[in-house]
Design a protein around this motif. Structure first.
Motif, PDB file in Angstrom:
ATOM      1  N   VAL A   1     -15.865  42.536  74.417  1.00 33.45           N
ATOM      2  CA  VAL A   1     -17.016  42.740  73.546  1.00 33.45           C
ATOM      3  C   VAL A   1     -16.622  42.572  72.081  1.00 33.45           C
ATOM      4  O   VAL A   1     -15.623  43.132  71.626  1.00 33.45           O
ATOM      5  N   LYS A   2     -17.408  41.806  71.347  1.00 27.77           N
ATOM      6  CA  LYS A   2     -17.211  41.620  69.902  1.00 27.77           C
ATOM      7  C   LYS A   2     -17.325  42.975  69.225  1.00 27.77           C
ATOM      8  O   LYS A   2     -18.202  43.771  69.542  1.00 27.77           O
ATOM      9  N   ARG A   3     -16.450  43.206  68.289  1.00 27.46           N
ATOM     10  CA  ARG A   3     -16.447  44.488  67.609  1.00 27.46           C
ATOM     11  C   ARG A   3     -16.220  44.300  66.124  1.00 27.46           C
ATOM     12  O   ARG A   3     -15.725  43.248  65.737  1.00 27.46           O
ATOM     13  N   PRO A   4     -16.580  45.293  65.352  1.00 29.58           N
ATOM     14  CA  PRO A   4     -17.267  46.527  65.745  1.00 29.58           C
ATOM     15  C   PRO A   4     -18.739  46.264  66.057  1.00 29.58           C
ATOM     16  O   PRO A   4     -19.299  45.241  65.698  1.00 29.58           O
ATOM     17  N   LEU A   5     -19.313  47.238  66.722  1.00 31.05           N
ATOM     18  CA  LEU A   5     -20.750  47.255  66.992  1.00 31.05           C
ATOM     19  C   LEU A   5     -21.311  48.496  66.323  1.00 31.05           C
ATOM     20  O   LEU A   5     -20.771  49.587  66.496  1.00 31.05           O
ATOM     21  N   LEU A   6     -22.364  48.325  65.561  1.00 33.51           N
ATOM     22  CA  LEU A   6     -23.039  49.462  64.945  1.00 33.51           C
ATOM     23  C   LEU A   6     -24.440  49.504  65.527  1.00 33.51           C
ATOM     24  O   LEU A   6     -25.225  48.577  65.330  1.00 33.51           O
ATOM     25  N   VAL A   7     -24.713  50.562  66.283  1.00 31.15           N
ATOM     26  CA  VAL A   7     -25.977  50.666  67.010  1.00 31.15           C
ATOM     27  C   VAL A   7     -26.829  51.782  66.412  1.00 31.15           C
ATOM     28  O   VAL A   7     -26.431  52.943  66.407  1.00 31.15           O
ATOM     29  N   ALA A   8     -27.986  51.392  65.903  1.00 31.96           N
ATOM     30  CA  ALA A   8     -28.952  52.351  65.358  1.00 31.96           C
ATOM     31  C   ALA A   8     -30.237  52.243  66.166  1.00 31.96           C
ATOM     32  O   ALA A   8     -30.361  51.393  67.042  1.00 31.96           O
ATOM     33  N   GLU A   9     -31.189  53.113  65.865  1.00 32.37           N
ATOM     34  CA  GLU A   9     -32.458  53.092  66.601  1.00 32.37           C
ATOM     35  C   GLU A   9     -33.197  51.773  66.451  1.00 32.37           C
ATOM     36  O   GLU A   9     -33.806  51.289  67.388  1.00 32.37           O
ATOM     37  N   ASP A  10     -33.149  51.191  65.249  1.00 35.35           N
ATOM     38  CA  ASP A  10     -33.968  50.006  64.995  1.00 35.35           C
ATOM     39  C   ASP A  10     -33.174  48.731  64.727  1.00 35.35           C
ATOM     40  O   ASP A  10     -33.754  47.701  64.406  1.00 35.35           O
ATOM     41  N   PHE A  11     -31.853  48.783  64.855  1.00 29.03           N
ATOM     42  CA  PHE A  11     -31.054  47.561  64.690  1.00 29.03           C
ATOM     43  C   PHE A  11     -29.691  47.717  65.350  1.00 29.03           C
ATOM     44  O   PHE A  11     -29.245  48.827  65.636  1.00 29.03           O
ATOM     45  N   VAL A  12     -29.055  46.570  65.575  1.00 30.05           N
ATOM     46  CA  VAL A  12     -27.688  46.519  66.088  1.00 30.05           C
ATOM     47  C   VAL A  12     -26.950  45.463  65.276  1.00 30.05           C
ATOM     48  O   VAL A  12     -27.437  44.338  65.122  1.00 30.05           O
ATOM     49  N   LEU A  13     -25.799  45.835  64.731  1.00 27.79           N
ATOM     50  CA  LEU A  13     -24.975  44.892  63.987  1.00 27.79           C
ATOM     51  C   LEU A  13     -23.721  44.582  64.801  1.00 27.79           C
ATOM     52  O   LEU A  13     -23.048  45.490  65.278  1.00 27.79           O
ATOM     53  N   VAL A  14     -23.443  43.292  64.960  1.00 26.59           N
ATOM     54  CA  VAL A  14     -22.299  42.832  65.745  1.00 26.59           C
ATOM     55  C   VAL A  14     -21.279  42.234  64.784  1.00 26.59           C
ATOM     56  O   VAL A  14     -21.602  41.327  64.022  1.00 26.59           O
ATOM     57  N   GLY A  15     -20.055  42.766  64.819  1.00 28.26           N
ATOM     58  CA  GLY A  15     -19.041  42.325  63.867  1.00 28.26           C
ATOM     59  C   GLY A  15     -19.255  43.043  62.542  1.00 28.26           C
ATOM     60  O   GLY A  15     -20.101  43.928  62.432  1.00 28.26           O
ATOM     61  N   PHE A  16     -18.474  42.680  61.545  1.00 31.50           N
ATOM     62  CA  PHE A  16     -18.632  43.315  60.239  1.00 31.50           C
ATOM     63  C   PHE A  16     -18.792  42.267  59.155  1.00 31.50           C
ATOM     64  O   PHE A  16     -17.870  41.515  58.853  1.00 31.50           O
ATOM     65  N   ARG A  17     -20.000  42.221  58.612  1.00 33.30           N
ATOM     66  CA  ARG A  17     -20.280  41.424  57.435  1.00 33.30           C
ATOM     67  C   ARG A  17     -20.838  42.401  56.418  1.00 33.30           C
ATOM     68  O   ARG A  17     -21.895  42.998  56.629  1.00 33.30           O
ATOM     69  N   GLU A  18     -20.120  42.580  55.322  1.00 38.89           N
ATOM     70  CA  GLU A  18     -20.482  43.599  54.345  1.00 38.89           C
ATOM     71  C   GLU A  18     -21.927  43.456  53.866  1.00 38.89           C
ATOM     72  O   GLU A  18     -22.644  44.451  53.747  1.00 38.89           O
ATOM     73  N   ALA A  19     -22.377  42.239  53.607  1.00 37.98           N
ATOM     74  CA  ALA A  19     -23.744  42.020  53.122  1.00 37.98           C
ATOM     75  C   ALA A  19     -24.772  42.504  54.144  1.00 37.98           C
ATOM     76  O   ALA A  19     -25.803  43.081  53.783  1.00 37.98           O
ATOM     77  N   GLU A  20     -24.486  42.297  55.412  1.00 36.82           N
ATOM     78  CA  GLU A  20     -25.389  42.742  56.477  1.00 36.82           C
ATOM     79  C   GLU A  20     -25.433  44.275  56.542  1.00 36.82           C
ATOM     80  O   GLU A  20     -26.496  44.866  56.689  1.00 36.82           O
ATOM     81  N   TYR A  21     -24.271  44.906  56.419  1.00 39.49           N
ATOM     82  CA  TYR A  21     -24.210  46.365  56.401  1.00 39.49           C
ATOM     83  C   TYR A  21     -24.981  46.899  55.194  1.00 39.49           C
ATOM     84  O   TYR A  21     -25.733  47.860  55.307  1.00 39.49           O
ATOM     85  N   GLU A  22     -24.772  46.281  54.031  1.00 37.88           N
ATOM     86  CA  GLU A  22     -25.487  46.681  52.794  1.00 37.88           C
ATOM     87  C   GLU A  22     -26.998  46.642  53.019  1.00 37.88           C
ATOM     88  O   GLU A  22     -27.703  47.587  52.692  1.00 37.88           O
ATOM     89  N   GLU A  23     -27.456  45.518  53.541  1.00 42.42           N
ATOM     90  CA  GLU A  23     -28.887  45.311  53.727  1.00 42.42           C
ATOM     91  C   GLU A  23     -29.522  46.366  54.645  1.00 42.42           C
ATOM     92  O   GLU A  23     -30.581  46.887  54.373  1.00 42.42           O
ATOM     93  N   LYS A  24     -28.813  46.700  55.725  1.00 47.41           N
ATOM     94  CA  LYS A  24     -29.373  47.635  56.708  1.00 47.41           C
ATOM     95  C   LYS A  24     -29.158  49.107  56.356  1.00 47.41           C
ATOM     96  O   LYS A  24     -29.943  49.954  56.757  1.00 47.41           O
ATOM     97  N   LEU A  25     -28.096  49.406  55.624  1.00 44.08           N
ATOM     98  CA  LEU A  25     -27.699  50.807  55.461  1.00 44.08           C
ATOM     99  C   LEU A  25     -27.824  51.380  54.056  1.00 44.08           C
ATOM    100  O   LEU A  25     -27.848  52.593  53.893  1.00 44.08           O
ATOM    101  N   VAL A  26     -27.840  50.537  53.040  1.00 43.63           N
ATOM    102  CA  VAL A  26     -27.892  51.039  51.670  1.00 43.63           C
ATOM    103  C   VAL A  26     -29.272  50.718  51.103  1.00 43.63           C
ATOM    104  O   VAL A  26     -29.593  49.573  50.882  1.00 43.63           O
ATOM    105  N   ARG A  27     -30.041  51.743  50.916  1.00 40.69           N
ATOM    106  CA  ARG A  27     -31.422  51.541  50.446  1.00 40.69           C
ATOM    107  C   ARG A  27     -31.599  52.165  49.092  1.00 40.69           C
ATOM    108  O   ARG A  27     -31.069  53.102  48.699  1.00 40.69           O
TER     109      ARG A  27
END
Length: 117
Positions: A91-117
């Motif tokens: 399985v590709k990692r890391p996996l970040l699983v939330a109620e409304d999204f799942v992030l596969v792998g680590f791309r900082e911009a993607e994490y920023e977009e989903k987690l920093v509001r």
């Protein structure tokens, strides 16, 4: 949120540090010892909107040893899910699983977009 990782993976460590530096809480789940089952993987794949192939760790030793680059296209989705569920190292990692999204792998911009509001 659940953060699935392999502690020896440098990308996983980088993603975990990123989360911790921003005070984002998560449940840690070690993917090798507590790998996801086929039902979890199917649900996460649907929530992510990504093709199932993106959930495979294509740079991993198991992926290469099983010659999955050539075998996956001929496998059904159920066979692919069963294979992924059989070994957390596939399985590709890391996996970040939330109620409304799942992030596969680590791309900082993607994490920023989903987690920093």
């Amino acid at each position: 949120m659940v953060f699935l990782c392999y502690p020896k993976c440098s990308t996983c460590r980088k993603a975990q540090e990123w989360l911790e530096e921003r005070g984002i809480s998560f449940e840690l789940r070690l993917i090798r010892e507590d790998h996801p089952d086929a039902g979890e993987l199917k649900a996460w794949q649907m929530r992510s909107g990504l093709p199932l192939k993106r959930f495979f760790n294509t740079s991993g030793l198991q992926y290469k040893a099983l010659n999955l680059k050539d075998r996956l296209p001929q496998m059904s989705e159920e066979e692919q899910l069963a294979l992924l569920a059989s070994d957390g190292m596939l399985v590709k990692r890391p996996l970040l699983v939330a109620e409304d999204f799942v992030l596969v792998g680590f791309r900082e911009a993607e994490y920023e977009e989903k987690l920093v509001r």
